[in-house]
Each structure stands twice: as C-alpha cells, then as structure tokens.
Design a protein around this motif. Structure first.
Motif, PDB file in Angstrom:
ATOM      1  N   CYS A 197      -6.572  -1.488  -3.564  1.00 56.01           N
ATOM      2  CA  CYS A 197      -7.051  -0.623  -2.493  1.00 56.01           C
ATOM      3  C   CYS A 197      -8.354   0.042  -2.884  1.00 56.01           C
ATOM      4  O   CYS A 197      -8.948   0.765  -2.093  1.00 56.01           O
ATOM      5  CB  CYS A 197      -6.031   0.461  -2.166  1.00 56.01           C
ATOM      6  SG  CYS A 197      -5.873   1.723  -3.446  1.00 56.01           S
ATOM      7  N   LYS A 241      -6.391  -1.690  -8.926  1.00 53.75           N
ATOM      8  CA  LYS A 241      -5.759  -1.241  -7.692  1.00 53.75           C
ATOM      9  C   LYS A 241      -6.529  -1.888  -6.541  1.00 53.75           C
ATOM     10  O   LYS A 241      -7.702  -1.581  -6.335  1.00 53.75           O
ATOM     11  CB  LYS A 241      -5.793   0.285  -7.624  1.00 53.75           C
ATOM     12  CG  LYS A 241      -4.923   0.889  -8.731  1.00 53.75           C
ATOM     13  CD  LYS A 241      -4.920   2.395  -8.757  1.00 53.75           C
ATOM     14  CE  LYS A 241      -3.934   2.877  -9.832  1.00 53.75           C
ATOM     15  NZ  LYS A 241      -3.926   4.336  -9.980  1.00 53.75           N
ATOM     16  N   SER A 277      -5.949   5.938  -4.111  1.00 50.78           N
ATOM     17  CA  SER A 277      -5.896   5.166  -5.359  1.00 50.78           C
ATOM     18  C   SER A 277      -5.076   5.859  -6.441  1.00 50.78           C
ATOM     19  O   SER A 277      -5.378   5.753  -7.624  1.00 50.78           O
ATOM     20  CB  SER A 277      -7.309   4.877  -5.893  1.00 50.78           C
ATOM     21  OG  SER A 277      -8.002   4.116  -4.971  1.00 50.78           O
ATOM     22  N   ASN A 278      -4.033   6.540  -6.044  1.00 48.72           N
ATOM     23  CA  ASN A 278      -3.184   7.232  -7.008  1.00 48.72           C
ATOM     24  C   ASN A 278      -1.870   6.518  -7.326  1.00 48.72           C
ATOM     25  O   ASN A 278      -1.335   6.671  -8.411  1.00 48.72           O
ATOM     26  CB  ASN A 278      -2.810   8.636  -6.507  1.00 48.72           C
ATOM     27  CG  ASN A 278      -3.961   9.591  -6.629  1.00 48.72           C
ATOM     28  OD1 ASN A 278      -4.703   9.784  -5.666  1.00 48.72           O
ATOM     29  ND2 ASN A 278      -4.154  10.166  -7.798  1.00 48.72           N
ATOM     30  N   CYS A 279      -1.336   5.785  -6.359  1.00 49.69           N
ATOM     31  CA  CYS A 279       0.064   5.362  -6.516  1.00 49.69           C
ATOM     32  C   CYS A 279       0.239   4.069  -7.296  1.00 49.69           C
ATOM     33  O   CYS A 279       1.282   3.837  -7.885  1.00 49.69           O
ATOM     34  CB  CYS A 279       0.745   5.267  -5.153  1.00 49.69           C
ATOM     35  SG  CYS A 279       0.287   3.794  -4.221  1.00 49.69           S
ATOM     36  N   GLY A 280      -0.760   3.192  -7.251  1.00 48.95           N
ATOM     37  CA  GLY A 280      -0.662   1.950  -8.011  1.00 48.95           C
ATOM     38  C   GLY A 280       0.191   0.863  -7.373  1.00 48.95           C
ATOM     39  O   GLY A 280       0.337  -0.221  -7.947  1.00 48.95           O
ATOM     40  N   ALA A 281       0.732   1.119  -6.195  1.00 50.32           N
ATOM     41  CA  ALA A 281       1.605   0.122  -5.561  1.00 50.32           C
ATOM     42  C   ALA A 281       0.860  -1.178  -5.276  1.00 50.32           C
ATOM     43  O   ALA A 281       1.460  -2.247  -5.208  1.00 50.32           O
ATOM     44  CB  ALA A 281       2.177   0.689  -4.256  1.00 50.32           C
ATOM     45  N   CYS A 282      -0.456  -1.091  -5.122  1.00 49.86           N
ATOM     46  CA  CYS A 282      -1.269  -2.240  -4.713  1.00 49.86           C
ATOM     47  C   CYS A 282      -1.846  -3.008  -5.891  1.00 49.86           C
ATOM     48  O   CYS A 282      -2.716  -3.855  -5.708  1.00 49.86           O
ATOM     49  CB  CYS A 282      -2.415  -1.722  -3.844  1.00 49.86           C
ATOM     50  SG  CYS A 282      -3.485  -0.627  -4.815  1.00 49.86           S
ATOM     51  N   VAL A 323       0.851  -1.192   0.000  1.00 47.48           N
ATOM     52  CA  VAL A 323       0.000   0.000   0.000  1.00 47.48           C
ATOM     53  C   VAL A 323       0.886   1.241   0.000  1.00 47.48           C
ATOM     54  O   VAL A 323       1.840   1.313   0.773  1.00 47.48           O
ATOM     55  CB  VAL A 323      -0.879   0.029   1.272  1.00 47.48           C
ATOM     56  CG1 VAL A 323      -1.727   1.301   1.325  1.00 47.48           C
ATOM     57  CG2 VAL A 323      -1.772  -1.204   1.325  1.00 47.48           C
ATOM     58  N   GLY A 324       0.563   2.205  -0.862  1.00 42.51           N
ATOM     59  CA  GLY A 324       1.361   3.432  -0.868  1.00 42.51           C
ATOM     60  C   GLY A 324       0.541   4.680  -0.612  1.00 42.51           C
ATOM     61  O   GLY A 324       1.088   5.733  -0.318  1.00 42.51           O
ATOM     62  N   CYS A 325      -0.784   4.575  -0.774  1.00 47.37           N
ATOM     63  CA  CYS A 325      -1.588   5.795  -0.626  1.00 47.37           C
ATOM     64  C   CYS A 325      -2.982   5.444  -0.173  1.00 47.37           C
ATOM     65  O   CYS A 325      -3.346   4.282  -0.087  1.00 47.37           O
ATOM     66  CB  CYS A 325      -1.641   6.569  -1.948  1.00 47.37           C
ATOM     67  SG  CYS A 325      -2.647   5.775  -3.216  1.00 47.37           S
TER      68      CYS A 325
HETATM   69  S1  FES Z   1      -2.314   1.923  -2.472  1.00 41.30           S
HETATM   70 FE1  FES Z   1      -2.014   3.587  -3.804  1.00 41.30          FE
HETATM   71  S2  FES Z   1      -3.276   3.032  -5.466  1.00 41.30           S
HETATM   72 FE2  FES Z   1      -3.673   1.468  -4.060  1.00 41.30          FE
END
Ligand code: FES
Ligand code: FES
Lengths: 161, 810
Positions: free
Chosen positions: A60, A58, A43-48, A38-40
């Motif tokens: 999250c 995504k 729903s902007n970062c795409g890490a998930c 998880v990065g944010c």
């Molecule tokens: S945690 Fe950042 S988009 Fe899902």
C-alpha cells in the motif's frame, strides 16, 4: 495511463494503470490476487506485505508503476504447485500463529524475508523483525513461536543441502 | 457435583476429541490466501459507494449541495438524508430504563451532525476512486454548535446539549441494590456506620476507564446484490442473523426478502457486533439502483465511525473491617454513550453492574449508573463489554484496601473470596456463580510466578533506590459470559433472546453437516465444534463439516458475541447430536433385531448389550436413507434441530499476576513477566483456548499501557489512525505464561465455561496495580490508563513536588 509489466507468483502480467494506483490495488483489483489484503491507510498494519524482488514491502506504500518490471511474490505463491505448504505456512499452522487470518498474508511474507535476512534469530529479534505487522487476534505468541520454528526448519534445510 | 482437578490432562476415553489440542482445520485457506473477505468480492455491474463524513463534532448543516458531485465523471448517484425518505431510524436493542432517551439516528443524518465522522451524504460511482473524488465536490456548510466531550461535564446543568430536543444529555439512569434484590444489606447505611467505627475503614476512589476501540484489522466491508428474488448482503459482521432482523425491523425490506452472509470475517472483538448505518445505506442504495453495490471503510473511517468502548468514570466506595473483611460496596458510574445508541450501547454498563462484586463475599452492594450523551462516536460492546470495566473497579479497590490496611494484596483478597464449599453462591448483585475454586488458581499462579522471590527483589530495589523500580500486580477475577437465559435478558429489557440453535444433518454416506447459529471470526469454531460432534456421535473428526454465517443455510441463530459460541452454541450442538442418536436408536434396534432397551451407544456404534452384534451410526444412516426397511412410522432421516436456552451465565475465573519494571527517569513501563492461571472449566481444545487468552491479554495490556481514543475539547478525534492509536506490535508485548485449573461448570453438560474475554478483563487491573505498586514508595497514589511514559513521569514528578512542598511547609 502507464503500461507496466509485473511478474506475480511466476506469471507475467501487462496492464495500463493510472499513475496513482497503489500496488496493492493493482494486485487485488486488476489482477484479482485478493490473497493480499488492506488493513489501513497509513502503512502501519502490514497486512498488505508482499515481496518485491525479494524484499518485503508494504504494497500500500508503493505505486504500481514503481513495481514495473519487478518480480512480486504474494501469499498465493507460497505453497508448492501440488499444494504442499511452504515451511512458513506449516509453522504458522502448527504453532497456532493465526486466528482470523486477516494479518496472516502479510505476516507470512514478512517472516519469509526476515528469516532470509536473519536465519537464526532470538525471540526478541523475531519480535523486532515483525514490528511493522499488526495482529489483533493472537497476541503474537503463536506467531513468534511459528517464526522461531520456521527459522529452525529453514536452517536445517540449508544444512541438509 | 463440582469436579476439580489440577489440569486438563485426564482425557475421557469416551470423549477422545474433547481436550485434544487439534490443529485448526480453518488454517489452510487463510495460510494460502484463499480466504474470501467481503472486500474481495466483485459482482457483475457492481458500483462502489463512499460516504461523506462530518469534519466537525456538532453542527447544523446550512448548505448541502450535491449537484456538482452528481455531475462528476463516473458518478451514478448522490444522496443526502433528505433524498432518502425511505430510510428508517437505526434501532437500539437495549432499553435499560423506561424513560431512556433514544435520539434520532438515521443511516444518513438529517440537518445536523453530532460527532466527527457522522454521515452526511453517500455517493455511488463506477469505481471507489471516482466515488471518493466526487465526495470532494459536495458543497456543505456547517453552522457549528457548542460541543461536550467529557461525560461528567455532560451531566452538568447548562452543559451544551448533544440532542437539544431531548432537553438533557442524560440518556438513562439505572440502579441495583442488594436490599431490593433481597441479596444483602443496605450499603449506604453500612458505609455510614463504617465511617464512625474505629474498627472499620472506608476507601473512596474515582477511577477512569479510557475510551478505546476494538481495532479489528479487517476494515468493515459490505456488498449487496439486489438482483435476485432474495436480496443478498455480504457483510464483515459478527452477527448476520441480528443484522437481518434489525434491517427488516427498521428499513424498507421484509425479513424473507433478505439473506445476510458473513463470509470470512477478520476479527471482531465486539466491534463487528453492530447493525451499522453503512449496512443500511448499501442496501437502500442497491435497491434504488438495482445493481450490486459495495462499500469498504478505510481505516481512518473505521476509527471515527466503528463504535468505541469503555469510557466510564467510576466513583467507588468500599467499607471493610480492620481485618480486611469487606462490609459494603457502593458504585456510582457515569458512562459515556457517545452521540447515538448502537444496538447494545446503554446495556454495556448495566452488564458491569452485576460484576462489581467480583469473586468476593460482599454483604451490601449498591450500583447506580448514569448514561450520558457526548459529541463523540457511540460506544458499544468490546471484548468483555462492561465486565472488564467492573473488574477494573473492584480489583483496583482491593489493592487500595490492601494499602490502607497494610496487608498483602493477595491476602486481602483471600480473606474475602468465596470458598469452594459456598457454591453455588448468590452474590449481592443478584447472580448465582455455579462453581469456582479461587484458592487453587491463585496458589498455582503464585507458584508459577515466584511471588515471594519477586517481592524480595522489589524490596532490594526499593532500598537501593534503583531508578528502575519493580511493581507486582494481581487480579483475581470472575467473568459473566455467554449471554444467557432468555428470561433474564427479558427482565433486563434486552430486546433479544439468549438461546442458540443448531441443526445436525447426517448425509447418506454417513458424513455429518453441523449447522450452527454462531459464526466464527477467528475462534476456530469449525475445529472445536467438530471435536464436540465427533465425541457425541462417535464419528471421525474428518467426517464432519461446519456450516455457519449465512442466514440462508443457518436460518436461526443469535450469532457470536459475549463468549457465547461454546457455552451456549456448543450446547445447542450437543443437544442436536443427542437427538440424532435418539432418532437412530430405533432404526439400529430394528436392523439388529433387538429391543431399543438392550442397545448401548458407545464410540459411534449401537450394540446389543453383552453380544458382538452391532452397527455404526453411519451404517444406520445409509439404511435410513435407503428406507427400504424402516420401522413403521419413522421418518427416513437422521436430522435434528435443537435450540438451547441456558439456565445460567457462564463464570470463568482466574488469577493473573504481572511484574512490571518502571523506569522512574523516563516513565517507561515494561512488562517483565505475566502469569495467568485460567479456570474456564473443561477445555475442548487447549490450543485454541491459549490463543484466545493470549489475544485477550494483549488487548488488556494495550488498554492499560498504550491505547486511547482521544478527543480535543472541540470534539476532534486526535487519535484517528493506527499511527497514533497504539495497537501493540510484537515487541510491545511478551511471552505469557499460562496455566489452567479446571472447575467444571455445573450448568451445562460439557462442563465448559467461556474464555474469549478473560484476558482483556483481567489484564488492565493487573497491570495498573503493578504500576502503582512500583510507584507508591515515590508517593504516587493514582494513575489513569493508559499508563504512558509521559503520564508516569508526570505522576512521579508531581508526587515528589508534593512531598518537597510538604517538607517545606512542615
Ligand atoms: S494496508 Fe496497512 S500497511 Fe499496507
Ligand atoms: S489473526 Fe486476526 S489479525 Fe492476526
């Protein structure tokens, strides 16, 4: 509580979940699949990013209950059972497509889906295709090179079949 | 001796690993999702913490009732500042002046809040969700106080006071001048003289550095296990050693009672160079509850509470002769500290004070800095820490001078920069640059860029009144990296040394453990350090392993920041490796029945000069471990420790050229081409170097075009998520073209210079110079970062309104 069954990287899991549980938390906390991160909270970062029935999403931004019955692929299922890296992993390795590695699970999963949709992309298309995934380390150059190389490798594999 | 060559191509046969673009051994774990981030950890009996943050920028807390929250399901405890009398004040490591004001700063605020995100209470519960739900039940009333957000306003008499008890918003003032340093003349006098001399010009500008934030992608996370004899803290930090010592110095725990581990850490860029309140809180609560505790920030919390950076107003005055030769530089800086002081906050602008003279011969220099408090999140280190700000100042001024004198911006630089025969060069700011060749890097960059063709295209488009104008921007920079000689840091009142430590342990089978005091968060230490050791010991790369990031196994270290891992930490490793070789030498001589004087050590093998007889260091190790037959009086091990204290900073340099297209109808700026030629000395791993450069450039371009932490007049953070704080994505940046020149550092045995901060340092002035270059014919003379479409569009329209007005009144 709602009972859901998800297939994650080839294993089936049935659990009772709270309706508000996000898929990413179900994966990480209930199933212990911490490869997805998880990065944010917007729903902007795409890490998930994971694949749900083949689509990159995504994790999250969906509830675990929405994934009931779905087939989910995560970074942990990419390499072959004997440890041989998936071509996308190999490409990221060879093109220095990661530094700290935090964005990497999401980048890899997005790349797999993107190349499936667009097997022969231009560099601009790759950049557009990855616009939902943030990387703070690489400046994207290694990542873009990796995805270009991966699409070529995937194309050749297709052609060779 | 300064060796220069055109590229890092000649690999040394004695050093087969250094200079090799080895693929990184750290990749496999990250690529397969087997990385272990702090937030991945779950310990038996673990509870989760959440903190309540202030929604207002400045207030007295009139009611703070935690009872309803404490009764909520799953809640284990709730604490406010009053409930935690054992909490100690958060320390700052840099007291820049004797009269520096240090405001009270506790893990939990007591009685008042000073910025949005300030911490008011902490909840522990059986799940993160339960803890978050309970936060909503805490009853708190704020009596709001006047707010100050602008650093210039904060300096004014009568401005609202962030810390009324201090009686002022001025944290510290600090200065530097070439007369007192004995490095040059009187800048004020030189500027006065220039003002009345028709053969000279004086250029004055006020420049702003936008407030930005490191925005690492992994949110900070902390886990503390208090159940064993030694308390263990895992933290997403760049600085486990510093966290341990500052925790022991400020909170109720002794140093030997605490072990700090930085497991996998996702990015840092200075953002994780901090001893945080959350770290202190998790430790305090875990010790109270005697169970493992975890806290992981959300992204929104990160934007409010992880430190921000830059945020300066620079008033610059540059005097020069009409031929372009600079005669004096004066810098008056106002630096925004935010509401509190982190570990380096006040020292960041000071570091910049040494760098405003750039790569130029400036015969007279004064620097004066005022650090001020505002009701905003504190600032601290971010990629370059003070030096990007300084580089921006001088590089923008070089362009202003060029415009004033109608000279090409490259030419005006060329007339002033230090030439290769002048090194080592003592600058007016008091530093000694060891080596450099600015012509070489610039010539190479100009050629790669196709400078003349682009200028021709620019002329054509100007003449054709093309709605999309082309701008060319240059930055020729030098960096001050690799903190650095301890005695110098002492002179600057920085409460830390600048050394770095390493231990090398040869294992019985001849394999090697390298223990480093620096930690990696993406920079590829395991690969680069193993390359260095492979060359020093002549053992295979795969026989080496790196141990770092854990105070239990790497017991001494100054951690990773300021691009010090290679230039300081790498030299500690070299020193330790050389000691291992020296320890092995008498044992090898004994085995070979030769005198140590007759032995040579090449490629990992001791051999008797002029004979075929020899033994590898790995064989020597086995024999040392067996210890059946050692020379009298020798310890049976090949372990060595080395602590390296550098004699100087490291001065990487380079030339960056940017071509931007500015759509004058929409204000949109597109970077069309970006060429950078870096001179970072000897390259250990060119692939990693390129990666560092790309990442830094992207962050620098982002500062110039996209990113800004914004506050309303009421101190509300209006760019508090990744949706409105524009970290660039892949389509927002381009493929960079990089080149290298190599001017070896003369102050370390490998000849290496730092690299991690160069991109973020050079890109902002290169881009802004390019944007202004595109817009000057339209009458635009200044623009502040980030150069967003609306700002560019407005600047164009205001300029055209001015010219029309001028035409009307004329
Ligand atoms: S945690 Fe950042 S988009 Fe899902
Ligand atoms: S590799 Fe660090 S965020 Fe992408």
């Amino acid at each position: 509580m709602a009972r859901i069954t998800v297939d994650v990287d080839g294993m089936s899991y049935t659990h009772d979940v709270e309706p508000r549980t996000l898929l990413v938390h179900h994966l990480r906390e209930t199933l212990g699949k911490t490869g997805t991160v998880v990065g944010c909270d917007t729903s902007n970062c795409g890490a998930c990013t994971v694949l749900v029935d083949g689509e990159s999403i995504k994790s999250c931004s969906v509830l675990a209950v929405q994934a009931d019955g779905a087939e989910i692929e995560t970074v942990e299922g990419l390499a072959a059972a004997d440890g041989t890296m998936h071509p996308v992993q190999q490409a990221f390795h060879e093109h220095h497509g990661l530094q700290c590695g935090y964005c990497t699970p999401g980048m890899l999963m997005r790349s797999v889906c993107f190349v499936r949709e667009n097997p022969d992309p231009s560099e601009d298309e790759v950049r557009e295709g990855l616009k939902g995934n943030m990387c703070r380390c690489t400046g994207y150059q290694g990542i873009v090179s990796a995805v270009m190389a991966y699409s070529q490798a995937a194309g050749e594999q297709e052609a060779g079949r | 001796m300064t060796a220069t060559s055109d590229a890092a191509t000649d690999r040394d046969e004695q050093r087969p690993e250094i200079g090799r673009a080895r693929l990184r051994r750290e990749d496999a774990r990250a690529l397969t999702g087997r990385t272990r981030w702090t937030d991945d950890m779950t310990l038996p009996g673990m509870v989760h913490l959440s903190v309540l943050r202030s929604p207002v920028a400045h207030a007295t807390i009139t009611t703070l009732d935690t009872a309803p929250a404490a009764r909520a399901p799953g809640v284990v405890g709730v604490w406010t500042g009053e409930d935690l009398p054992e909490q100690g004040a958060m320390p700052t490591a840099w007291t820049v002046s004797e009269d520096m004001k240090t405001p009270p700063y506790f893990p939990l605020s007591v009685g008042a809040v000073k910025h949005v995100g300030d911490i008011v209470a902490v909840v522990a519960a059986i799940s993160k969700e339960a803890a978050e739900d309970a936060l909503e039940l805490i009853d708190v009333d704020y009596d709001e106080l006047p707010v100050v957000v602008d650093p210039l306003a904060a300096k004014q008499e009568g401005s609202p006071l962030v810390h009324p008890d201090l009686g002022t918003n001025v944290c510290a003032t600090w200065g530097l001048d070439s007369v007192s340093l004995g490095t040059g003349g009187d800048a004020a006098a030189a500027i006065r003289e220039a003002e009345s001399d028709p053969d000279q010009v004086v250029v004055r500008r006020t420049l702003r550095q936008n407030r930005i934030t490191p925005a690492y992608i992994e949110p900070r996370s902390i886990v503390v296990d208090p159940t064993a004899e030694q308390v263990t803290m895992w933290s997403a930090t760049q600085v486990p050693h510093i966290v341990r010592i500052l925790m022991a110095m400020s909170q109720p725990i002794e140093e030997h009672e605490l072990r700090v581990v930085a497991p996998d850490v996702g990015g840092g860029f200075g953002g994780k160079l901090q001893f945080t309140r959350e770290e202190a809180l998790v430790l305090l609560i875990a010790r109270r509850l005697r169970v493992p505790c975890k806290y992981t920030e959300t992204r929104s919390e990160s934007m409010q509470s992880s430190h921000h950076a830059r945020d300066q107003v620079q008033e610059l005055t540059l005097a020069a002769k009409r031929d372009g030769t600079i005669t004096a530089l004066d810098v008056d800086l106002t630096a925004d500290m935010g509401a509190y002081l982190g570990i380096l906050t006040a020292g960041i602008p000071l570091l910049g004070g040494f760098m405003f003279t750039g790569i130029y011969r400036i015969p007279a220099y004064t620097f004066h800095c005022t650090d001020v408090f505002t009701n905003k999140t504190m600032t601290d280190a971010y990629r370059g820490a003070g030096k990007p700000e300084a580089t921006f100042g001088i590089e923008r001024m070089m362009d202003e001078l060029a415009v004033e004198l109608d000279l090409d911006p490259i030419e005006v630089r060329r007339r002033n920069w230090i030439t290769p025969d002048e090194f080592p060069y003592a600058t007016a700011a008091g530093l000694t640059y060891d080596s450099g060749n600015y012509d070489q890097a610039t010539d190479k960059a100009l050629e790669m860029f196709g400078y003349d063709e682009l200028r021709a295209e620019q002329r054509r488009r100007r003449e054709a009144r093309d709605p999309v104008q082309l701008g060319i921007g240059v930055c020729t920079f030098v960096e001050l990296s690799g903190l650095a000689p301890s005695r110098v840091l002492g002179g600057l009142n920085y409460g830390s040394g600048g050394w770095e430590h390493s231990s090398i342990r040869m294992l019985p089978t001849g394999k090697v453990e390298v223990v480093a005091g620096t930690t990696s968060h993406g920079q590829g230490h395991a690969t680069a350090f193993s390359q260095i050791v492979a060359d020093e010991l002549g053992v295979p790369f795969d026989d080496i392993v790196l141990i770092s990031g854990d105070t239990a196994s790497s017991h001494k270290g100054m951690d990773t920041y300021g691009s010090r891992s290679l230039v300081v930490g790498g030299m500690a490793i070299v020193g330790a490796a050389r000691k291992v070789v020296e320890k092995a030498r008498p044992i090898a001589a004994h085995l070979l029945e030769a005198s140590t004087d007759d032995l040579e050590f090449v490629g990992g093998r001791f051999s008797v000069r002029g004979t075929a007889s020899g033994v590898t260091i790995q064989e020597v190790m086995l024999s040392t471990w067996l210890a059946h037959d050692l020379p009298e009086g020798l310890e049976p091990n090949l372990d060595a420790d080395f602590t390296f204290d550098p004699e100087n900073f490291s001065y990487p340099t380079g030339t960056h050229l940017a071509a931007v297209e500015v759509d004058t109808q929409t204000g949109r700026v597109t970077v069309r081409d970006y060429v950078c030629v870096q001179d970072v000395g000897v390259l250990v791993n060119p692939m990693i170097v390129d990666g560092q450069v790309h990442g830094g450039l992207t962050q620098g371009i982002a500062q110039a075009l996209y990113e800004e932490i914004q506050y309303s007049q009421e101190g509300q953070l209006t760019s508090g998520t990744l949706a409105d704080y524009l970290v660039p994505a892949a389509p927002d940046v381009l493929r960079y073209r990089t080149g290298t020149t190599v001017t070896e550092a003369t102050t370390n045995t490998l000849g290496v210079k730092a690299v991690g901060e160069t991109g973020a340092t050079a890109a902002p002035p290169a881009i802004v110079n390019a944007v202004l270059d595109a817009l000057r014919p339209l009458g635009v003379t200044d623009i502040t970062m980030p150069c967003t479409p609306v700002k560019v569009w407005t600047a164009i329209h205001e300029a055209s309104a001015r010219t029309t007005e001028g035409a009307v009144t004329a």
